[in-house]
Design an enzyme around this catalytic site. Structure first.
Site, PDB file in Angstrom:
ATOM      1  N   SER A 143       0.870  -1.194   0.000  1.00  0.00           N
ATOM      2  CA  SER A 143       0.000   0.000   0.000  1.00  0.00           C
ATOM      3  C   SER A 143       0.894   1.227   0.000  1.00  0.00           C
ATOM      4  O   SER A 143       2.038   1.173   0.493  1.00  0.00           O
ATOM      5  CB  SER A 143      -0.865   0.023   1.264  1.00  0.00           C
ATOM      6  OG  SER A 143      -1.433   1.316   1.443  1.00  0.00           O
ATOM      7  N   TYR A 156      -1.299  -1.139  10.527  1.00  0.00           N
ATOM      8  CA  TYR A 156      -1.584  -1.394   9.099  1.00  0.00           C
ATOM      9  C   TYR A 156      -0.455  -0.835   8.235  1.00  0.00           C
ATOM     10  O   TYR A 156       0.076  -1.541   7.375  1.00  0.00           O
ATOM     11  CB  TYR A 156      -2.924  -0.777   8.694  1.00  0.00           C
ATOM     12  CG  TYR A 156      -3.201  -0.970   7.214  1.00  0.00           C
ATOM     13  CD1 TYR A 156      -3.399  -2.246   6.693  1.00  0.00           C
ATOM     14  CD2 TYR A 156      -3.220   0.105   6.334  1.00  0.00           C
ATOM     15  CE1 TYR A 156      -3.619  -2.446   5.329  1.00  0.00           C
ATOM     16  CE2 TYR A 156      -3.444  -0.083   4.977  1.00  0.00           C
ATOM     17  CZ  TYR A 156      -3.640  -1.359   4.478  1.00  0.00           C
ATOM     18  OH  TYR A 156      -3.842  -1.551   3.128  1.00  0.00           O
TER      19      TYR A 156
HETATM   20  P1  NAP Z   1     -11.468  -6.144   0.130  1.00  0.00           P
HETATM   21  O1  NAP Z   1     -12.428  -5.978  -1.000  1.00  0.00           O
HETATM   22  O2  NAP Z   1     -11.972  -6.034   1.517  1.00  0.00           O
HETATM   23  O3  NAP Z   1     -10.721  -7.539  -0.091  1.00  0.00           O
HETATM   24  C1  NAP Z   1     -10.019  -8.207   0.914  1.00  0.00           C
HETATM   25  C2  NAP Z   1      -9.969  -9.671   0.546  1.00  0.00           C
HETATM   26  O4  NAP Z   1      -9.233 -10.373   1.543  1.00  0.00           O
HETATM   27  C3  NAP Z   1     -11.344 -10.299   0.471  1.00  0.00           C
HETATM   28  O5  NAP Z   1     -11.401 -11.193  -0.625  1.00  0.00           O
HETATM   29  C4  NAP Z   1     -11.458 -11.057   1.777  1.00  0.00           C
HETATM   30  O6  NAP Z   1     -12.315 -12.161   1.573  1.00  0.00           O
HETATM   31  C5  NAP Z   1     -10.013 -11.489   1.989  1.00  0.00           C
HETATM   32  N1  NAP Z   1      -9.711 -11.779   3.376  1.00  0.00           N
HETATM   33  C6  NAP Z   1      -9.866 -10.963   4.450  1.00  0.00           C
HETATM   34  N2  NAP Z   1      -9.521 -11.605   5.576  1.00  0.00           N
HETATM   35  C7  NAP Z   1      -9.142 -12.859   5.198  1.00  0.00           C
HETATM   36  C8  NAP Z   1      -8.698 -13.998   5.904  1.00  0.00           C
HETATM   37  N3  NAP Z   1      -8.565 -13.997   7.240  1.00  0.00           N
HETATM   38  N4  NAP Z   1      -8.396 -15.113   5.204  1.00  0.00           N
HETATM   39  C9  NAP Z   1      -8.537 -15.140   3.852  1.00  0.00           C
HETATM   40  N5  NAP Z   1      -8.947 -14.083   3.134  1.00  0.00           N
HETATM   41  C10 NAP Z   1      -9.259 -12.971   3.799  1.00  0.00           C
HETATM   42  O7  NAP Z   1     -10.294  -5.076   0.028  1.00  0.00           O
HETATM   43  P2  NAP Z   1      -9.216  -4.776  -1.132  1.00  0.00           P
HETATM   44  O8  NAP Z   1      -9.065  -3.315  -1.184  1.00  0.00           O
HETATM   45  O9  NAP Z   1      -9.521  -5.512  -2.368  1.00  0.00           O
HETATM   46  O10 NAP Z   1      -7.897  -5.356  -0.432  1.00  0.00           O
HETATM   47  C11 NAP Z   1      -6.966  -6.152  -1.126  1.00  0.00           C
HETATM   48  C12 NAP Z   1      -5.561  -5.756  -0.700  1.00  0.00           C
HETATM   49  O11 NAP Z   1      -5.305  -4.414  -1.145  1.00  0.00           O
HETATM   50  C13 NAP Z   1      -5.307  -5.750   0.811  1.00  0.00           C
HETATM   51  O12 NAP Z   1      -4.046  -6.342   1.066  1.00  0.00           O
HETATM   52  C14 NAP Z   1      -5.273  -4.280   1.168  1.00  0.00           C
HETATM   53  O13 NAP Z   1      -4.461  -4.026   2.298  1.00  0.00           O
HETATM   54  C15 NAP Z   1      -4.674  -3.709  -0.100  1.00  0.00           C
HETATM   55  N6  NAP Z   1      -4.906  -2.269  -0.295  1.00  0.00           N
HETATM   56  C16 NAP Z   1      -6.173  -1.780  -0.401  1.00  0.00           C
HETATM   57  C17 NAP Z   1      -6.360  -0.410  -0.550  1.00  0.00           C
HETATM   58  C18 NAP Z   1      -7.732   0.187  -0.644  1.00  0.00           C
HETATM   59  O14 NAP Z   1      -7.848   1.431  -0.533  1.00  0.00           O
HETATM   60  N7  NAP Z   1      -8.778  -0.593  -0.882  1.00  0.00           N
HETATM   61  C19 NAP Z   1      -5.259   0.439  -0.615  1.00  0.00           C
HETATM   62  C20 NAP Z   1      -3.971  -0.086  -0.509  1.00  0.00           C
HETATM   63  C21 NAP Z   1      -3.818  -1.450  -0.358  1.00  0.00           C
HETATM   64  P3  NAP Z   1     -13.210 -12.920   2.667  1.00  0.00           P
HETATM   65  O15 NAP Z   1     -13.886 -11.870   3.502  1.00  0.00           O
HETATM   66  O16 NAP Z   1     -14.138 -13.740   1.831  1.00  0.00           O
HETATM   67  O17 NAP Z   1     -12.244 -13.766   3.439  1.00  0.00           O
END
Ligand code: NAP
Length: 272
Positions: A143, A156
C-alpha cells in the site's frame, strides 16, 4: 471440461472481492487458470462460475481463513505440491483507521497475522518451487501507506512497509533464480476494505481509484518489468530518485566508530 492452460495457474488470495476479484478476472482473461482463496465460499463460487463461463479457464475454489494456522497450512501445501501453479498473488489483507489509543491490540495482532505472517508463509511455500523451476511470479499487494506511514492505523501502515521491504529482499534473492517479484502499492481504492477498516466514505472520495484501474495499472507495471508499481503515483521519477537514494544510503552504514556529530557528547562525558 476446459484443458489446462499453458500459462499455468495463478493462486490469488483475497479473491472474493475488490482488488483480488479483479486480478482473478484479468488473469483469467490473460489465459491463466485460477485457484481462488478467501473465507467466503459463496462469493468465491460466484467469481469462479462467472470466469469459467466467460473465459473457459479452469477455476478452483479454495476456501480458507488465512488467520487460521490449519487452513493456512493447507494453502501452503497446495503451493508446494501443485506443479501447475506459476503465479502467486498475495492480496488478502485488512486495514484499520483507528489510532493506537483506540485500536484493539488483538485486532492488530490478527492484522499482522494476515498482512505479514500469511503473506510470508505463502511466499516461503512457493518460492523454492519457482526457484527450482527457474520461473514463476510473485505479486505482493502492499500500500502507499507503507511509505506514507503516518496515514491510517500504524500497525496497518507498518505491515505494508514490511511487504515493501520483504519484496526488495525477495527480489535480491530470487531474481537470479528466474523468479519475478512485484510489489504493488495501491492508494485509496474503492473496495470493501474501507468498510472493514472503519471509514466507508473513502470509497467515494475524489482521490479514490477503481479496483479495475488499480489492477490494470499494476499489470501494466508487471508487463513493463517493474519491481515496484504505484498505480496512483503520477510523478514516477520521484520514486526512482527516492529508491536510488535509499540504495546509496544503504552503502553508508558500515562504520565501527560513531559519526562525528555524536562524538562531542561522548568526548565530554569521557573528560568529566
Ligand atoms: P477487500 O475488498 O476487503 O478484499 C479483501 C480480501 O481479503 C477479500 O477477498 C477477503 O475475503 C479477503 N480476506 C480478508 N480476511 C481474510 C482472511 N482472514 N483469510 C482469507 N482471506 C481474507 O479489500 P481490497 O481493497 O480488495 O484489499 C486487497 C488488498 O489491497 C489488501 O491487502 C489491502 O491491504 C490492499 N490495499 C487496499 C487499498 C484500498 O484502498 N482498498 C489500498 C492499498 C492497499 P473474505 O472476507 O471472503 O475472506
Amino acid at each position: 471440461m476446459s484443458s489446462s492452460s499453458p500459462k499455468g495457474a495463478a493462486l490469488i488470495t483475497g479473491a472474493s472481492s475488490g482488488i483480488g476479484a479483479v486480478y482473478a478476472d484479468r488473469l483469467a482473461k490473460r489465459g491463466y487458470d485460477l485457484i481462488l482463496v478467501a473465507r467466503n465460499e459463496q462469493r468465491l463460487n460466484a467469481v469462479a462460475g462467472r470466469l469459467r463461463g466467460e473465459t473457459g479457464r479452469q477455476v478452483t475454489v479454495l476456501p480458507a481463513d488465512l488467520n487460521d494456522k490449519v487452513s493456512l497450512a493447507k494453502v501452503e501445501a497446495v503451493l508446494r505440491d501443485d506443479p501447475s501453479i506459476t503465479m502467486l498473488v498475495n492480496n488478502a489483507g485488512v486495514g484499520s483507521v483507528a489510532s493506537i489509543l483506540r485500536a484493539d491490540v488483538d485486532k492488530m495482532a490478527a492484522m499482522i497475522e494476515l498482512n505479514i505472517t500469511a503473506l510470508t508463509r505463502l511466499t516461503y511455500a512457493v518460492a523454492p518451487v519457482f526457484a527450482a523451476r527457474g520461473a514463476g511470479t510473485i505479486i505482493n499487494i502492499a500500500s502507499v501507506v507503507g511509505i506514507a506511514v503516518e496515514a491510517l492505523n500504524g500497525v496497518y501502515s507498518a505491515s505494508k512497509s514490511y511487504v515493501l521491504s520483504f519484496g526488495h529482499s525477495l527480489q535480491k534473492d530470487l531474481a537470479e533464480k528466474g523468479v519475478r517479484v512485484q510489489t504493488v502499492l495501491p492508494g485509496a481504492t474503492a473496495t470493501e476494505f474501507w468498510d472493514v477498516a472503519g471509514y466507508a466514505p473513502q470509497k467515494t472520495s475524489e482521490i479514490t481509484m477503481s479496483a479495475e484501474d488499480c489492477v490494470d495499472a499494476a499489470l501494466a507495471g508487471l508487463d513493463a518489468g517493474e519491481q515496484v508499481t504505484i498505480p496512483g503515483l503520477h510523478e514516477g521519477e520521484l520514486w526512482t530518485r527516492w529508491e536510488a537514494e535509499r540504495r546509496e544510503l544503504s552503502t553508508k552504514f558500515g562504520n565501527a566508530k560513531p559519526a562525528p556529530r555524536y562524538r562531542a557528547a561522548a568526548d565530554s562525558v569521557g573528560a568529566a
